[in-house]
Enzyme design. Structure first.
Site, mmCIF file in Angstrom:
data_model
loop_
_atom_site.group_PDB
_atom_site.id
_atom_site.type_symbol
_atom_site.label_atom_id
_atom_site.label_comp_id
_atom_site.label_asym_id
_atom_site.label_seq_id
_atom_site.Cartn_x
_atom_site.Cartn_y
_atom_site.Cartn_z
ATOM 1 N N ASN A 1 0.841 -1.205 0.000
ATOM 2 C CA ASN A 1 0.000 0.000 0.000
ATOM 3 C C ASN A 1 0.870 1.246 0.000
ATOM 4 O O ASN A 1 1.930 1.299 0.625
ATOM 5 C CB ASN A 1 -1.020 -0.007 1.152
ATOM 6 N N GLU B 1 0.415 5.298 0.516
ATOM 7 C CA GLU B 1 -0.495 6.354 0.950
ATOM 8 C C GLU B 1 -0.012 7.725 0.488
ATOM 9 O O GLU B 1 1.071 7.862 -0.092
ATOM 10 C CB GLU B 1 -0.628 6.294 2.479
ATOM 11 N N CYS C 1 -4.285 0.719 -2.345
ATOM 12 C CA CYS C 1 -4.141 -0.544 -1.614
ATOM 13 C C CYS C 1 -3.083 -1.430 -2.280
ATOM 14 O O CYS C 1 -2.861 -1.371 -3.502
ATOM 15 C CB CYS C 1 -5.453 -1.324 -1.627
ATOM 16 N N GLU D 1 -3.189 -4.612 -2.886
ATOM 17 C CA GLU D 1 -3.735 -5.566 -3.868
ATOM 18 C C GLU D 1 -3.854 -4.922 -5.246
ATOM 19 O O GLU D 1 -3.476 -5.510 -6.264
ATOM 20 C CB GLU D 1 -5.136 -6.050 -3.446
ATOM 21 N N CYS E 1 -10.282 -5.110 0.790
ATOM 22 C CA CYS E 1 -11.374 -4.130 0.886
ATOM 23 C C CYS E 1 -12.311 -4.282 -0.318
ATOM 24 O O CYS E 1 -11.991 -4.966 -1.300
ATOM 25 C CB CYS E 1 -10.811 -2.709 0.946
ATOM 26 N N CYS F 1 -10.886 -3.443 -3.813
ATOM 27 C CA CYS F 1 -9.949 -4.461 -4.318
ATOM 28 C C CYS F 1 -10.702 -5.715 -4.753
ATOM 29 O O CYS F 1 -10.337 -6.363 -5.736
ATOM 30 C CB CYS F 1 -8.892 -4.799 -3.266
#
Ligand code: THU
Length: 161
Positions: A62, A64, A73, A75, A112, A115
């Site tokens: 990830n 940010e 993310c 994934e 999430c 994803c």
């Protein structure tokens, strides 16, 4: 009235070594990239590793940003990297693991919603099920045979045309 019921089968393993070698390697690859996560805001590091049909493993973490919503993310970074490097290649499996610097998080964490949506589209595009392996900071591994079971009643390309 008609009722619809959906079933999600999670396979739980006590230890990584209960999985086939190939899947152990994949989870180890996801764990290995955890230090590369850039998560100074959430302090929740995520590592993902994708196994492709050609045997290659592509990883992601990830990433940010101070402008919070634009972070990405692990994934989806791994999927974007894999499909950019090897377009149209089938994804066999994805392994996801975490390190949470806020509190001990032993149990597996599942992808999430966004994803799941992206993984599902890859599954549908290439016509093969993508296995999902999840691990927290503890030893327990959770395995699903297909993304579709994580996203019932999904929206997809079928709904557009
Ligand atoms: N995150 C992921 O990388 N994957 C998920 O499936 C859940 C959340 C990241 C996004 C953000 O950087 C941090 O974890 C906290 O939400």
């Amino acid at each position: 009235m008609k009722k619809l019921k959906f079933e999600t089968v999670f396979k739980i393993f006590e230890n990584l070594n209960q999985l086939p070698d190939e899947e152990q390697q994949l989870m180890n690859a996801a764990s290995a990239v955890l230090p590369e996560a850039y998560a100074p805001y959430s302090k929740f590091h995520v590592g993902a590793a994708i196994l492709l049909e050609n045997g290659k493993i592509v990883t992601g973490t990830n990433q940010e940003n101070a402008s919070f919503p634009i972070g990405l993310c692990a994934e989806r970074i791994a999927i974007a990297a894999a499909t950019s490097l090897y377009p149209k290649m089938k994804i066999i499996a994805i392994a996801v693991t975490i390190k949470n610097f806020n509190k001990p998080t032993l149990e597996p964490i599942s992808p999430c919603g966004a994803c799941r949506q992206v993984l599902l589209e890859k599954e549908q595009e290439t016509g093969n099920s993508i296995k999902i392996l999840m691990k927290g900071e503890g030893k327990t591994i959770c395995k699903l045979e297909s993304v579709s079971s994580l996203l019932p009643l999904s929206f997809g390309s079928k709904d557009l045309h």
